[in-house]
Design an enzyme around this catalytic site. Structure first.
Site, PDB file in Angstrom:
ATOM      1  N   HIS A 152       0.827  -1.210   0.000  1.00  0.00           N
ATOM      2  CA  HIS A 152       0.000   0.000   0.000  1.00  0.00           C
ATOM      3  C   HIS A 152       0.860   1.260   0.000  1.00  0.00           C
ATOM      4  CE1 HIS A 152      -3.582   2.430   0.856  1.00  0.00           C
ATOM      5  NE2 HIS A 152      -2.799   3.119   1.668  1.00  0.00           N
ATOM      6  N   HIS A 167       3.214   6.054  -1.764  1.00  0.00           N
ATOM      7  CA  HIS A 167       3.946   7.172  -1.176  1.00  0.00           C
ATOM      8  C   HIS A 167       5.465   7.053  -1.337  1.00  0.00           C
ATOM      9  CE1 HIS A 167       0.196   8.594   0.537  1.00  0.00           C
ATOM     10  NE2 HIS A 167      -0.034   7.374   0.984  1.00  0.00           N
ATOM     11  N   LYS A 210      -5.070  10.086  -8.348  1.00  0.00           N
ATOM     12  CA  LYS A 210      -4.605  10.323  -6.974  1.00  0.00           C
ATOM     13  C   LYS A 210      -4.808  11.813  -6.721  1.00  0.00           C
ATOM     14  CE  LYS A 210      -2.552   9.122  -3.060  1.00  0.00           C
ATOM     15  NZ  LYS A 210      -3.116   8.142  -2.114  1.00  0.00           N
TER      16      LYS A 210
END
Length: 276
Positions: A152, A167, A210
């Protein structure tokens, strides 16, 4: 763990990041900055790519980077698809852990956790780190084991027509280089004049938006993992205030509440630097 201790150890992690990008190793073109209220509009304000240059040969040949890169093709990015961990992929995870635990960053974090009594030994810390980050859980209502904290945060997932997580600046760069990521704009550029910096950006991964994603830019994989783990263990599910190069930063962590490992330990759900 006090706020003062958090600031102190985060500064030590920052100083110990020998593998981070140096001056000129990464050149970006931020182009258009949007206000916070426009972050989910999905408008493409950037005709050029975000990354105009990355010193791949210098950065990606370093042991932690090269072993991190080997992990990025191990995942089914669409949630709802079973993650099948092969023997080779398990070996790649162990090789990555071997590499990061040989760095000053992980030595610093390990010493801090042991001194605070969070773990009795480096071996128990490493075993728990592996489970909290690489242990599988379900983001599809229990249908299949389709996610992990590492996937993730560092790889990113596609869920419900949007990008979830994602990220890692390395992964963003690789997706853009491959032509599958379209950079749209940015909404925050941190005050750091050296790497790592904090960048909040908007992009599309394929057709998936995003609306706002934040990342450390130019950091090493071990720095990201160490800082996120520090905050996950000491400030789970809330804001974690750290100090990096004399400047304040805030990490938000989330733990996965629907399934557990070991003695009711929680997996990492997400962790990332906050932007104003």
């Amino acid at each position: 763990v006090s706020e003062q201790e958090l600031e102190g150890v985060s500064e030590q992690l920052f100083a110990a990041d020998q593998d981070r990008a140096g001056p000129g190793d990464i050149v970006t073109r931020l182009q258009h900055r949007i206000p916070p209220q426009e972050t989910s509009a999905g408008i493409d304000y950037a005709p050029q790519r975000l990354f105009s240059y990355v010193a791949e040969e210098r950065l990606f040949s370093r042991p932690t980077f090269s072993r991190f890169l080997a992990l990025l093709d191990n995942y089914e990015e669409v949630t709802g698809h079973q993650e099948k961990v092969t023997a080779q992929e398990r070996e790649e995870e162990e090789a990555f852990l071997d590499a990061i635990f040989q760095t000053p960053i992980m030595a610093t974090l390990t010493s801090f956790f042991l001194a605070k009594g969070l773990y009795p030994s480096e071996e128990t810390f490493r075993a728990d780190l592996r489970e909290m980050w690489f242990g599988l859980y379900s983001r599809s209502g229990g249908k299949v084991l389709d996610s992990s904290g590492f996937e993730h945060v560092f790889h990113g997932e596609l869920k419900g027509g949007k990008v979830s997580g994602g990220h890692s600046w390395v992964q963003l760069y690789l997706l853009e280089r491959a032509g599958t990521l379209n950079y749209l704009s940015y909404s925050y550029d941190g005050p750091w004049t050296t790497f790592p910096d904090v960048l909040a950006l908007q992009y599309r991964w394929g057709q998936h938006l995003k609306g706002i994603g934040s990342t450390f830019l130019g950091s090493s994989p071990e720095f990201d993992l160490a800082l996120y783990t520090l905050c996950f263990k000491t400030r789970p599910d809330r804001q974690c205030h750290v100090s990096l190069g004399g400047k304040e930063a805030t990490i938000q962590t989330y733990s996965w509440a629907n399934s557990f490992y070991g003695n009711n330990q929680r997996f990492v759900a997400s962790s990332y630097p906050l932007s104003p």
